[in-house]
Every structure is written in structure tokens, then in C-alpha cells.
Scaffold this active site. Structure first.
Site, PDB file in Angstrom:
ATOM      1  N   GLY A 128       8.288 -13.708  -1.435  1.00  0.00           N
ATOM      2  CA  GLY A 128       7.819 -14.569  -2.074  1.00  0.00           C
ATOM      3  C   GLY A 128       8.353 -16.105  -1.791  1.00  0.00           C
ATOM      4  O   GLY A 128       7.971 -17.130  -2.059  1.00  0.00           O
ATOM      5  N   HIS A 157     -11.584  -9.203 -13.104  1.00  0.00           N
ATOM      6  CA  HIS A 157     -10.677  -9.442 -12.007  1.00  0.00           C
ATOM      7  C   HIS A 157      -9.686 -10.452 -12.716  1.00  0.00           C
ATOM      8  O   HIS A 157      -9.910 -11.476 -13.325  1.00  0.00           O
ATOM      9  CB  HIS A 157     -11.271  -9.921 -10.839  1.00  0.00           C
ATOM     10  N   ASP A 180       4.826  -9.562  -3.917  1.00  0.00           N
ATOM     11  CA  ASP A 180       3.169  -9.643  -4.494  1.00  0.00           C
ATOM     12  C   ASP A 180       2.361  -8.943  -2.921  1.00  0.00           C
ATOM     13  O   ASP A 180       2.407  -9.832  -2.309  1.00  0.00           O
ATOM     14  CB  ASP A 180       2.764 -10.779  -4.806  1.00  0.00           C
ATOM     15  N   MET A 181       2.027  -7.747  -3.337  1.00  0.00           N
ATOM     16  CA  MET A 181       1.495  -7.211  -2.244  1.00  0.00           C
ATOM     17  C   MET A 181       0.253  -6.276  -2.528  1.00  0.00           C
ATOM     18  O   MET A 181       0.144  -5.664  -3.685  1.00  0.00           O
ATOM     19  CB  MET A 181       2.163  -6.281  -1.423  1.00  0.00           C
ATOM     20  N   ALA A 182      -0.797  -6.166  -1.926  1.00  0.00           N
ATOM     21  CA  ALA A 182      -1.854  -5.443  -2.069  1.00  0.00           C
ATOM     22  C   ALA A 182      -1.159  -3.995  -1.393  1.00  0.00           C
ATOM     23  O   ALA A 182      -0.442  -4.252  -0.215  1.00  0.00           O
ATOM     24  CB  ALA A 182      -3.155  -6.059  -1.392  1.00  0.00           C
ATOM     25  N   LYS A 238       1.695   5.755   3.410  1.00  0.00           N
ATOM     26  CA  LYS A 238       2.512   5.032   2.235  1.00  0.00           C
ATOM     27  C   LYS A 238       1.767   4.141   1.392  1.00  0.00           C
ATOM     28  O   LYS A 238       1.821   4.289   0.188  1.00  0.00           O
ATOM     29  CB  LYS A 238       3.931   4.353   2.927  1.00  0.00           C
TER      30      LYS A 238
END
Length: 309
Positions: A273, A84, A142-144, A192
């Protein structure tokens, strides 16, 4: 710490006793890894992390990507046999220091149900892209690819609070607000987010000759290393246009978006951000808030971290 400063508390020190130290104690994270570049061209490379800390391996890979981009215009590096790596934006933002565009992504263990499924197969598979600006904050996506991260579910369970509807399902495929009953997270944007997660799993798993989907070793399985794969990249703006002009035009875009009339219920239009940069400014002045229970757990770890159970 950088994750906590930016308000990404799910990827901050909450993972120290729950994940990193526990895996170090059990020998699942190699504390003396032999990081090696096992394949390299003018603009691509493959790094073997030797089961070491994902943060260290990925930072080195990002620095290599930027060095290649300086000469070739672009650098792409994959990392295999890793663990991780924390907050993806940290590595993407490194490119900002060189007036480059940074990219970082990773796959993860099976926590997310693909669109239309009721069982988990995909990881949260985050993507980060950082773009330099002139006077405004850089744009940092910054995305999951899931609606939320598994860390947010863990944090909610620790704080004994419910999670919002639409984040997760239980073992029967029904929506749940109880973090302790979560069997699978849902993909962001339905098909998506599910599609993005599949692509990232291919780039970080199959392309790196690592496991993929539900073949990835789970993070809560403390019997074997995770063997994760990551991909980082750097795009040298100077190879395409004048960096100063590029950043000035990015600033122009930011200003124009922020000058648009806010929709009902919104006071301000935020760029990707921006909230995190503002949170960092505030927390550098006021400190980082953490739950009392977790603070006490950290105190118990002091001086004897390898004794944590």
C-alpha cells in the site's frame, strides 16, 4: 476517483463508460435499490444489494461490520445480488478510521485459468486487508489472485500497447503479449494464487448463495445483472490489545523492514500500500493523468451519459 488517486487506474474512471453507465442504461444496475439486511447475528450479517451499485452496498455493509465489531470484537458481512464494487482496498481502509483491521474480498466472472488448466474458470477474485499504523502509512494489501486484473488488459488494448509476458494465455493456452488475444489470465504464484481464488469464490459465491466459477454472469454480458457476492469484515483491535500499543508495534515492524539492506536493483523496500499512498499524495498535487482518447470519451459523455452506446 479514489482508485485513480491511488494509481489503481484499472479500477478508476476508465470503467465509467465501459461498464457502469452502460449497465445502468440497460437496467442491469438498479439505480433505486432496496438494500436490506436479510439475516443478522451479533457479529454476522447478510445484505441483499437488490442489483444496486456494488460500491454503495459494500460501503453500507462495511459500516455495519464495524458497528458489530465495536460491540462483539469482530463483524463479518456478506453481500449478495450485487455488482462490481470497484477497488477492494477502499472498503478495507474504512476500518482504519476506527482503529480496526479491515477485510474486503469479492469473486468475479470467469477470466482466470486455474493452475494447470488452459481455460478460464475463476475470477480475478481480489483480497484487501488494511492494518492501522501510528506514524507510518497503514499497511494495505490489495491484490488480485491473478497476475494482473482484466482492467489492465482493457487499458493496454485501449492504449494499443503489448502486455508483459506471463500475464495471460490465448484461446489455445499459449502465452500472449497481445491484449486483444487474451482468453484467460494466469493466477499469481501458480497454485498459490489459484488456491486463494478458489477459497475467495467459495466465501463470496457459495457462502452467499450466489453463482460461482464460470456460472457467474460475465461483466461483458449486457443482457443480465451480474449477481455478484462480496464479503467484508472488521476486527476491533481494542478487543484483543491496546490499539495505541498495537499501532506503535506495527510502526516498529515497518521501520525494521524498511531499514533492511535493499536487494540488488532496488532503491527502497516498500510495504503493501505504500506506493499507492505516495501516488495519492503526488496526484492530489499534480492531478490524475489519463489517456487523451479516454479524456475525449468522457467529454462526449458530459450531460448525456445515458446515451452512451
Amino acid at each position: 476517483m479514489e482508485a485513480n488517486l491511488r494509481g489503481v487506474d484499472t479500477h478508476g474512471i476508465v470503467r465509467l463508460p465501459l461498464y457502469y453507465l452502460k449497465r445502468i442504461k440497460k437496467g442491469l444496475i438498479n439505480t433505486d435499490p432496496d438494500y436490506r439486511v436479510i439475516k443478522k447475528s451479533h457479529s454476522t450479517a447478510v445484505v441483499d444489494a437488490d442489483d444496486g451499485p456494488g460500491q454503495v452496498a459494500t460501503l453500507g455493509a462495511m459500516e455495519l461490520a464495524m458497528e458489530m465489531a465495536k460491540h462483539s470484537g469482530i463483524g463479518l458481512v456478506t453481500i449478495k445480488n450485487s455488482s462490481h464494487f470497484g477497488m477492494a482496498a477502499y472498503f478495507a481502509m474504512k476500518a482504519l478510521e476506527k482503529d480496526m483491521i479491515g477485510i474486503a474480498m469479492t469473486h468475479a466472472d470467469s477470466r482466470v485459468a486455474p493452475f494447470g488448466a488452459r481455460k478460464a474458470y475463476l475470477g480475478t477474485n481480489p483480497l484487501a486487508i488494511a492494518i492501522p499504523a501510528e506514524k507510518h502509512f497503514p499497511i494495505v494489501l490489495d491484490m488480485a489472485t491473478s497476475v494482473t486484473s482484466m482492467g489492465s488488459i482493457i487499458l493496454a488494448a485501449m492504449e494499443e500497447r503489448e502486455i508483459p509476458e506471463g500475464l495471460a494465455i490465448d484461446e489455445n493456452g499459449h502465452a500472449t503479449t497481445d491484449p486483444k488475444r487474451v482468453a484467460a489470465l494466469l493466477p499469481v504464484g501458480g497454485p498459490k494464487g489459484s488456491g486463494l481464488a478458489i477459497i475467495i469464490d467459495i466465501l463470496c459465491g457459495i457462502l452467499t448463495e450466489s453463482n460461482f466459477g464460470n456460472h457467474i454472469h460475465r461483466g461483458d454480458d449486457f443482457s443480465k445483472p451480474e449477481k455478484l457476492g462480496h464479503l467484508v469484515g472488521a476486527i476491533n483491535v481494542a478487543s484483543f490489545c491496546d490499539p495505541a500499543k498495537f499501532k506503535h508495534r506495527v510502526d516498529q515492524m515497518i521501520s525494521e523492514i524498511k531499514s533492511l539492506p535493499p536487494a540488488p536493483g532496488f532503491d527502497e523496500i516498500l510495504l503493501p500500500g505504500e506506493r499507492e499512498f505516495k501516488t495519492k499524495e503526488e496526484r492530489l498535487k499534480k492531478g490524475i493523468p489519463i489517456p487523451q482518447e479516454f479524456f475525449e470519451k468522457l467529454q462526449r459523455l458530459e450531460g448525456c451519459y445515458l446515451e452512451t452506446d
